[in-house]
Design an enzyme around this catalytic site. Sequence first.
Site, PDB file in Angstrom:
ATOM      1  NE  ARG A   1       0.522  12.529  -3.468  1.00  0.00           N
ATOM      2  CZ  ARG A   1       1.140  13.644  -3.914  1.00  0.00           C
ATOM      3  NH1 ARG A   1       1.319  14.670  -3.111  1.00  0.00           N
ATOM      4  NH2 ARG A   1       1.576  13.720  -5.143  1.00  0.00           N
TER       5      ARG A   1
ATOM      6  CE1 TYR B   1      -3.856  -1.887  17.516  1.00  0.00           C
ATOM      7  CE2 TYR B   1      -2.173  -0.685  16.327  1.00  0.00           C
ATOM      8  CZ  TYR B   1      -3.153  -1.649  16.354  1.00  0.00           C
ATOM      9  OH  TYR B   1      -3.420  -2.372  15.226  1.00  0.00           O
TER      10      TYR B   1
ATOM     11  CG  ASP C   1      -5.001   5.926  19.952  1.00  0.00           C
ATOM     12  OD1 ASP C   1      -6.235   5.896  19.817  1.00  0.00           O
ATOM     13  OD2 ASP C   1      -4.243   5.138  19.354  1.00  0.00           O
TER      14      ASP C   1
ATOM     15  CE  LYS D   1      -8.753  -0.927  15.101  1.00  0.00           C
ATOM     16  NZ  LYS D   1      -7.641  -0.413  15.900  1.00  0.00           N
TER      17      LYS D   1
END
Length: 378
Positions: free
Chosen positions: A47, A99, A170, A195
């Site tokens: 992690r 978004y 973004d 994406k």
Amino acid sequence: MRFATKAIHAGQGPDLRTGAVNVPIYLSTTFKQDGVGQFREGYEYSRTGNPSRASLEATLAALEGGEYGLCFASGSAATSAVIDLLRPGDEVISTIDVYGGTYRMFRQVYAKYGIQFHFADSADPAKLLERASSRTRMLWIETPTNPMLNVHDITLLSRRRPEGALLVVDNTFATPFLQRPLELGADIVVHSVTKYLGGHSDVVGGALVTSNPEVHERCQFYQNAVGGVPSPFDCYLVQRGMKTLEVRMKRHQENAAAVARYLVEHPRVGRVFYPGLPDHPGHEIAGRQMTGYSGMVSFTLAGGRSAVDRFFGRLEIFTLAESLGGVESLTCHPFTMTHGAIPAEEKLKIGITEDLVRLSLGIEAVEDLLEDLDRALT
Ligand SMILES: *Cc1c(COP(=O)(O)O)cnc(C)c1O
């Protein structure tokens, strides 16, 4: 190294032990310590840090022209890491067509911690700065925006932003191949690697890149403390996808430009939104800050919602689905799908009407895509 070379080599030399040309998928959750606290390459627990992830983070940083990259389990997790830089009372200025999931997170998750979010009309970028006050700590923009493809002038916002406010971009729609916000004055770049960067609609992931050491340190702390990290296998998939980013983006935008030109001429099509069209309001700024116009096109259809449903029903190659940026062409209905969480009156104000269709152009043969649209529009 040039962009295409970095995408294949930066942060990903052959494996030191075996010479493996691709970065191994290190599934190990934990790493041997040669003595207490004596780590071989700093790895301790996956992690906190994992070699497959570290390699992807280095590649992303190199592509965005930043110092530090951090990867997350989704674009949304990367977004939350950036918002965690703020404190109660701080103010964020964003745009109404940000978004949909980002809008929802701002309004329904972080607003309850006392962070204030303002959403400006992004068709008029000057409005963004009008909303600023002495408590503004962050400008959060997308450019081009989704689904209206509005364009913000990153350099101008960086120069005129209120003192002490971070500029976050973004960059999901443009990708670093077409636009590098850090080089234009932004502080942080955020990606949904789901994406274009992943590019094959087979992995959900997110990332942020910055050259600001304090931002990096704080977001890295958050990445480990909150734990929304991607799996090593997902990191491998994204890294593999990014190797072909340049060739894919060239084709995505070639196809988008051809489809935009076709739609402009079609009698059943109303308005066409594509920054590559000379009459698009953001055409000139996009030409300055991007090296292409990416692969997204939106348009309105004569005949309203029923015409839209008929259009979706007749398509054979375009798939009606959420998401974008994959090798396959997708279409969606922003009003009910991607922007479903935004109140209707807000959507209508910014042009997300019921007759609006969004296309994500894949890398299929453009003739097939045009024939498919032709069939569906007839
Ligand atoms: C998809 C998307 C996000 C959210 O990313 P996830 O990986 O779905 O969490 C954020 N910004 C933009 C522009 C997106 O398209």
